[in-house]
Design an enzyme around this catalytic site. Sequence first.
Site, PDB file in Angstrom:
ATOM      1  N   ARG A 109       0.847  -1.196   0.000  1.00 23.63           N
ATOM      2  CA  ARG A 109       0.000   0.000   0.000  1.00 23.63           C
ATOM      3  C   ARG A 109       0.884   1.247   0.000  1.00 23.63           C
ATOM      4  O   ARG A 109       1.966   1.257   0.574  1.00 23.63           O
ATOM      5  CB  ARG A 109      -0.891   0.034   1.235  1.00 23.63           C
ATOM      6  CG  ARG A 109      -2.148  -0.814   1.138  1.00 23.63           C
ATOM      7  CD  ARG A 109      -3.037  -0.670   2.366  1.00 23.63           C
ATOM      8  NE  ARG A 109      -2.374  -1.126   3.557  1.00 23.63           N
ATOM      9  CZ  ARG A 109      -1.788  -0.347   4.458  1.00 23.63           C
ATOM     10  NH1 ARG A 109      -1.829   0.977   4.322  1.00 23.63           N
ATOM     11  NH2 ARG A 109      -1.197  -0.853   5.510  1.00 23.63           N
ATOM     12  N   ARG A 116       3.003  -3.919  17.575  1.00 25.59           N
ATOM     13  CA  ARG A 116       4.297  -4.599  17.503  1.00 25.59           C
ATOM     14  C   ARG A 116       5.262  -3.735  18.285  1.00 25.59           C
ATOM     15  O   ARG A 116       5.723  -2.703  17.805  1.00 25.59           O
ATOM     16  CB  ARG A 116       4.682  -4.703  16.029  1.00 25.59           C
ATOM     17  CG  ARG A 116       5.853  -5.576  15.694  1.00 25.59           C
ATOM     18  CD  ARG A 116       6.102  -5.539  14.185  1.00 25.59           C
ATOM     19  NE  ARG A 116       5.315  -6.518  13.462  1.00 25.59           N
ATOM     20  CZ  ARG A 116       5.698  -7.770  13.201  1.00 25.59           C
ATOM     21  NH1 ARG A 116       6.888  -8.187  13.607  1.00 25.59           N
ATOM     22  NH2 ARG A 116       4.933  -8.597  12.542  1.00 25.59           N
ATOM     23  N   TYR A 168      -1.633  -3.286  -6.675  1.00 28.44           N
ATOM     24  CA  TYR A 168      -1.380  -3.985  -5.417  1.00 28.44           C
ATOM     25  C   TYR A 168      -2.615  -4.046  -4.518  1.00 28.44           C
ATOM     26  O   TYR A 168      -3.327  -3.034  -4.359  1.00 28.44           O
ATOM     27  CB  TYR A 168      -0.214  -3.333  -4.648  1.00 28.44           C
ATOM     28  CG  TYR A 168      -0.068  -3.986  -3.306  1.00 28.44           C
ATOM     29  CD1 TYR A 168       0.532  -5.232  -3.204  1.00 28.44           C
ATOM     30  CD2 TYR A 168      -0.634  -3.427  -2.167  1.00 28.44           C
ATOM     31  CE1 TYR A 168       0.591  -5.898  -2.004  1.00 28.44           C
ATOM     32  CE2 TYR A 168      -0.582  -4.076  -0.954  1.00 28.44           C
ATOM     33  CZ  TYR A 168       0.030  -5.309  -0.882  1.00 28.44           C
ATOM     34  OH  TYR A 168       0.071  -5.973   0.302  1.00 28.44           O
ATOM     35  N   CYS A 172       0.669  -7.427  11.770  1.00 25.28           N
ATOM     36  CA  CYS A 172       0.941  -7.566  13.207  1.00 25.28           C
ATOM     37  C   CYS A 172       0.175  -8.723  13.838  1.00 25.28           C
ATOM     38  O   CYS A 172       0.001  -8.767  15.055  1.00 25.28           O
ATOM     39  CB  CYS A 172       0.644  -6.263  13.926  1.00 25.28           C
ATOM     40  SG  CYS A 172       1.862  -4.982  13.551  1.00 25.28           S
ATOM     41  N   GLY A 173      -0.341  -9.663  13.036  1.00 23.47           N
ATOM     42  CA  GLY A 173      -0.798 -10.920  13.611  1.00 23.47           C
ATOM     43  C   GLY A 173      -2.292 -11.206  13.635  1.00 23.47           C
ATOM     44  O   GLY A 173      -2.708 -12.150  14.307  1.00 23.47           O
ATOM     45  N   LYS A 174      -3.122 -10.458  12.894  1.00 22.57           N
ATOM     46  CA  LYS A 174      -4.567 -10.751  12.904  1.00 22.57           C
ATOM     47  C   LYS A 174      -4.864 -12.116  12.309  1.00 22.57           C
ATOM     48  O   LYS A 174      -5.577 -12.927  12.907  1.00 22.57           O
ATOM     49  CB  LYS A 174      -5.348  -9.665  12.139  1.00 22.57           C
ATOM     50  CG  LYS A 174      -5.364  -8.305  12.811  1.00 22.57           C
ATOM     51  CD  LYS A 174      -6.185  -7.282  12.045  1.00 22.57           C
ATOM     52  CE  LYS A 174      -5.658  -7.012  10.663  1.00 22.57           C
ATOM     53  NZ  LYS A 174      -4.283  -6.483  10.610  1.00 22.57           N
ATOM     54  N   THR A 175      -4.332 -12.375  11.103  1.00 22.60           N
ATOM     55  CA  THR A 175      -4.628 -13.647  10.444  1.00 22.60           C
ATOM     56  C   THR A 175      -4.189 -14.807  11.330  1.00 22.60           C
ATOM     57  O   THR A 175      -4.918 -15.788  11.500  1.00 22.60           O
ATOM     58  CB  THR A 175      -3.916 -13.714   9.074  1.00 22.60           C
ATOM     59  OG1 THR A 175      -4.304 -12.576   8.311  1.00 22.60           O
ATOM     60  CG2 THR A 175      -4.267 -14.986   8.331  1.00 22.60           C
ATOM     61  N   ASN A 176      -2.999 -14.676  11.895  1.00 23.66           N
ATOM     62  CA  ASN A 176      -2.473 -15.770  12.718  1.00 23.66           C
ATOM     63  C   ASN A 176      -3.293 -16.006  13.977  1.00 23.66           C
ATOM     64  O   ASN A 176      -3.557 -17.150  14.344  1.00 23.66           O
ATOM     65  CB  ASN A 176      -1.001 -15.516  13.051  1.00 23.66           C
ATOM     66  CG  ASN A 176      -0.104 -15.907  11.898  1.00 23.66           C
ATOM     67  OD1 ASN A 176       0.272 -17.061  11.776  1.00 23.66           O
ATOM     68  ND2 ASN A 176       0.193 -14.964  11.014  1.00 23.66           N
ATOM     69  N   ASP A 188      -9.367  -9.747   8.935  1.00 21.89           N
ATOM     70  CA  ASP A 188      -8.831  -8.417   8.597  1.00 21.89           C
ATOM     71  C   ASP A 188      -9.818  -7.282   8.875  1.00 21.89           C
ATOM     72  O   ASP A 188      -9.400  -6.215   9.311  1.00 21.89           O
ATOM     73  CB  ASP A 188      -8.400  -8.380   7.131  1.00 21.89           C
ATOM     74  CG  ASP A 188      -7.490  -7.196   6.806  1.00 21.89           C
ATOM     75  OD1 ASP A 188      -6.543  -6.949   7.579  1.00 21.89           O
ATOM     76  OD2 ASP A 188      -7.721  -6.513   5.791  1.00 21.89           O
ATOM     77  N   LYS A 239      -9.619  -2.196   1.772  1.00 23.05           N
ATOM     78  CA  LYS A 239      -9.325  -1.041   2.612  1.00 23.05           C
ATOM     79  C   LYS A 239     -10.116   0.188   2.146  1.00 23.05           C
ATOM     80  O   LYS A 239     -10.536   1.020   2.957  1.00 23.05           O
ATOM     81  CB  LYS A 239      -7.818  -0.772   2.636  1.00 23.05           C
ATOM     82  CG  LYS A 239      -7.016  -1.943   3.224  1.00 23.05           C
ATOM     83  CD  LYS A 239      -7.504  -2.258   4.592  1.00 23.05           C
ATOM     84  CE  LYS A 239      -7.088  -3.535   5.272  1.00 23.05           C
ATOM     85  NZ  LYS A 239      -5.820  -4.128   5.218  1.00 23.05           N
ATOM     86  N   SER A 281      -1.351  -3.452  10.310  1.00 19.00           N
ATOM     87  CA  SER A 281      -0.996  -4.316   9.190  1.00 19.00           C
ATOM     88  C   SER A 281       0.239  -5.148   9.513  1.00 19.00           C
ATOM     89  O   SER A 281       1.227  -4.635  10.050  1.00 19.00           O
ATOM     90  CB  SER A 281      -0.719  -3.464   7.957  1.00 19.00           C
ATOM     91  OG  SER A 281      -1.860  -2.711   7.639  1.00 19.00           O
ATOM     92  N   SER A 284       5.084 -10.289   0.582  1.00 22.43           N
ATOM     93  CA  SER A 284       4.445 -11.245  -0.332  1.00 22.43           C
ATOM     94  C   SER A 284       3.211 -11.819   0.359  1.00 22.43           C
ATOM     95  O   SER A 284       3.171 -11.945   1.588  1.00 22.43           O
ATOM     96  CB  SER A 284       5.419 -12.351  -0.725  1.00 22.43           C
ATOM     97  OG  SER A 284       5.957 -12.975   0.419  1.00 22.43           O
ATOM     98  N   ARG A 285       2.220 -12.182  -0.434  1.00 29.09           N
ATOM     99  CA  ARG A 285       0.907 -12.532   0.147  1.00 29.09           C
ATOM    100  C   ARG A 285       0.270 -13.701  -0.577  1.00 29.09           C
ATOM    101  O   ARG A 285       0.656 -14.061  -1.686  1.00 29.09           O
ATOM    102  CB  ARG A 285      -0.019 -11.315   0.063  1.00 29.09           C
ATOM    103  CG  ARG A 285       0.521 -10.141   0.893  1.00 29.09           C
ATOM    104  CD  ARG A 285      -0.550  -9.377   1.577  1.00 29.09           C
ATOM    105  NE  ARG A 285       0.012  -8.431   2.523  1.00 29.09           N
ATOM    106  CZ  ARG A 285      -0.542  -8.128   3.685  1.00 29.09           C
ATOM    107  NH1 ARG A 285      -1.671  -8.703   4.062  1.00 29.09           N
ATOM    108  NH2 ARG A 285       0.004  -7.246   4.492  1.00 29.09           N
ATOM    109  N   HIS A 299     -10.557  -2.376  11.452  1.00 30.61           N
ATOM    110  CA  HIS A 299      -9.465  -3.234  10.958  1.00 30.61           C
ATOM    111  C   HIS A 299      -9.236  -4.341  11.990  1.00 30.61           C
ATOM    112  O   HIS A 299      -8.274  -4.290  12.752  1.00 30.61           O
ATOM    113  CB  HIS A 299      -8.205  -2.361  10.786  1.00 30.61           C
ATOM    114  CG  HIS A 299      -7.083  -3.017  10.040  1.00 30.61           C
ATOM    115  ND1 HIS A 299      -5.782  -2.609  10.183  1.00 30.61           N
ATOM    116  CD2 HIS A 299      -7.070  -4.022   9.135  1.00 30.61           C
ATOM    117  CE1 HIS A 299      -5.000  -3.351   9.393  1.00 30.61           C
ATOM    118  NE2 HIS A 299      -5.759  -4.201   8.753  1.00 30.61           N
ATOM    119  N   GLY A 311       0.429 -20.183  18.285  1.00 32.74           N
ATOM    120  CA  GLY A 311      -0.512 -21.030  19.014  1.00 32.74           C
ATOM    121  C   GLY A 311      -0.504 -20.769  20.515  1.00 32.74           C
ATOM    122  O   GLY A 311      -1.534 -20.886  21.195  1.00 32.74           O
TER     123      GLY A 311
END
Length: 593
Positions: A79, A408, A207, A260-264, A285, A216, A258, A376-377, A236, A502
């Site tokens: 972005r 973070r 992108y 910083c761990g949301k998906t995980n 997200d 977004k 962005s 990369s995504r 977000h 985890g």
Amino acid sequence: MTASLSRQAAVVENKALKEWVADVARLTRPAQIVWCDGSEEENRRLLAQAVSSQVLIPLNHKKRPGCYLHRSHPNDVARTEGATYICTPTKQEAGPTNNWADPAQTYAKLSKWLEGSMAGRTMYVVPYLMGPVGSPLARVGVEVTDSLYVVLSMRIMTRMGAVALEALGNSADFNRGLHCTLDCDPQRRLICHFPQDNTVWSVGSDYGGNALLSKKCFALRIASYLARRESWMAEHMLIVGVESPDGQVTYIAGAFPSACGKTNLAMLTPPPTFKGWKVRTVGEDIAWMRVGADGRLWAINPESGYFGVAPGTSWRSNPNAMKMLERDTLFTNVALTPDGDVWWEGIGQDAPEGTLDWQGRPWKRTSSGKAAHPNSRFTTPMYNNPVLSPKADDPEGVPISAILFGGRRATTVPLVLEAFDWEHGVYLGATMGSETTAAATGAVGVIRRDPMAMLPFCGYNMGDYFAHWLAMGKRMKHPPKVFMVNWFRKAPDGSFLWPGYGENMRVLEWIISRINGTAKASETPVGFVPADGALRLDDLDIGPENFKQAVSIDPSDWKEEIEEHEKLLRRLGKTVPQELWRQLERLKAAFHF
Ligand code: GTP
Ligand code: SPV
Ligand code: MN
């Protein structure tokens, strides 16, 4: 041009939509217009075209059926916040944290760039629905684009095609998104939002967050503006359901900046010692939330796919993601192995001989740069997620019991902190700092204030946004409890103090026990922290010293931190609610500063 209007267009009856598409076509003058219906047949056709025009490279379909690699232009990998504008009638409405430009002048400037910009090319019309079918929060957008990559990504990320046209009916209430890649020249790259018109014009970038206008641009910048006007929230945030061994499910939303761990966090695998616990993903997200008749906050995930960070994803850190990426996934800017598979830093094994980097150049472990771009995504349907919540498609959404804010931070911020109440929670979110990441162009690792993880995504004045949060708290009879978390605190040697991934389940369990009123906490000036022994550390290889450091609150660090809070509030100016100034004063007093 009119003669080449495809067959599908003939069945589109929405007058406002047809007129708007015709207007865009008059400006951009495409050779043909394709209305996307979202069908399997269409997807197969467009994928084949993308391969023959080298937009996509097919991966090894024995190993990864339906998976492709896309290499973006090397100048177009994240972005671009500097090129992102909020075009409200006054600068004051956009506020001091957004770039602002006059709407009429911006339309005029971009119209010049866009004149004839699709000549000789195909213009795709992509109708999409944000949110489950029939949800009171669901909304329709239409993106017009000249990019096949965007169309194929939108099909994964949203409920695209016929389902959206059906939801729209004859209404003129849809987000109008105009995207044109132009020549991908950073000098002619602008992502402009016109909240009053529910419109986004994005040019010069292909992108993710710049070009997938559902994400977004619509679901956060425009939607946050609409949400304030209509008394709901566009955030977000991840949404996760955590089921305890007795079958009780607690839904938690979390705003982390962005990368910083949301998906995980949204799809974590509990450690073996958490027998009987289940974690299920609703969203990873974006959350759209409203106050329900029961006085609680109800959330949906408006998206239906994930555009997630590849580096760091491994069988160890996130096995659910690794399973999810085995099929029907578009990878962007990862490395390519000689057997047609993907590779990235932190995937868990060394890159094989003959690996090509994200730009297609031969790469060795001794090479100076990274093989995969740090931003990369993967783009993958949420239905691939083995732990997708059964509520992900529920029009009502899920009731939120806790909101987490997490940045973070190598120092200062403890592993977990509970706010005293909603107003204090709003203060914690509003003053949150985080290190910048590769998700946006610019320096990485610089701490900046990122209120509610919305600094790059709030479509209006940040002070007014804080006031909206406070007002929402008053509308709720049962507001969620608010927590702050930090998975990224470091030891003096630079290693992470907390194992993360985890193991974050341990923090979630303490949070859930706080909601249920069963866990012990100690009061500190910044909030409640777990009492000694209240956070489970069984079977965890972490020294007691490390844990102590991870949860510690150092007054000298906090003195500096609070100075940064104050600088932020001053910078945001007179729209900042008095309540937040009072919170700052209370915090200073509690520390005797
Ligand atoms: P956006 O899609 O940019 O909004 O990001 P996100 O918030 O979904 O971040 P994501 O979960 O993709 O994580 C970003 C990076 O942080 C990845 O490289 C992860 O491997 C890493 N990460 C995620 N969770 C943890 C954690 O608990 N500890 C550590 N050390 N790293 C983590
Ligand atoms: C982020 O940067 O927060 C993302 C990726 O989720 S993008 O869609 O590009 O914004
Ligand atoms: Mn994001």
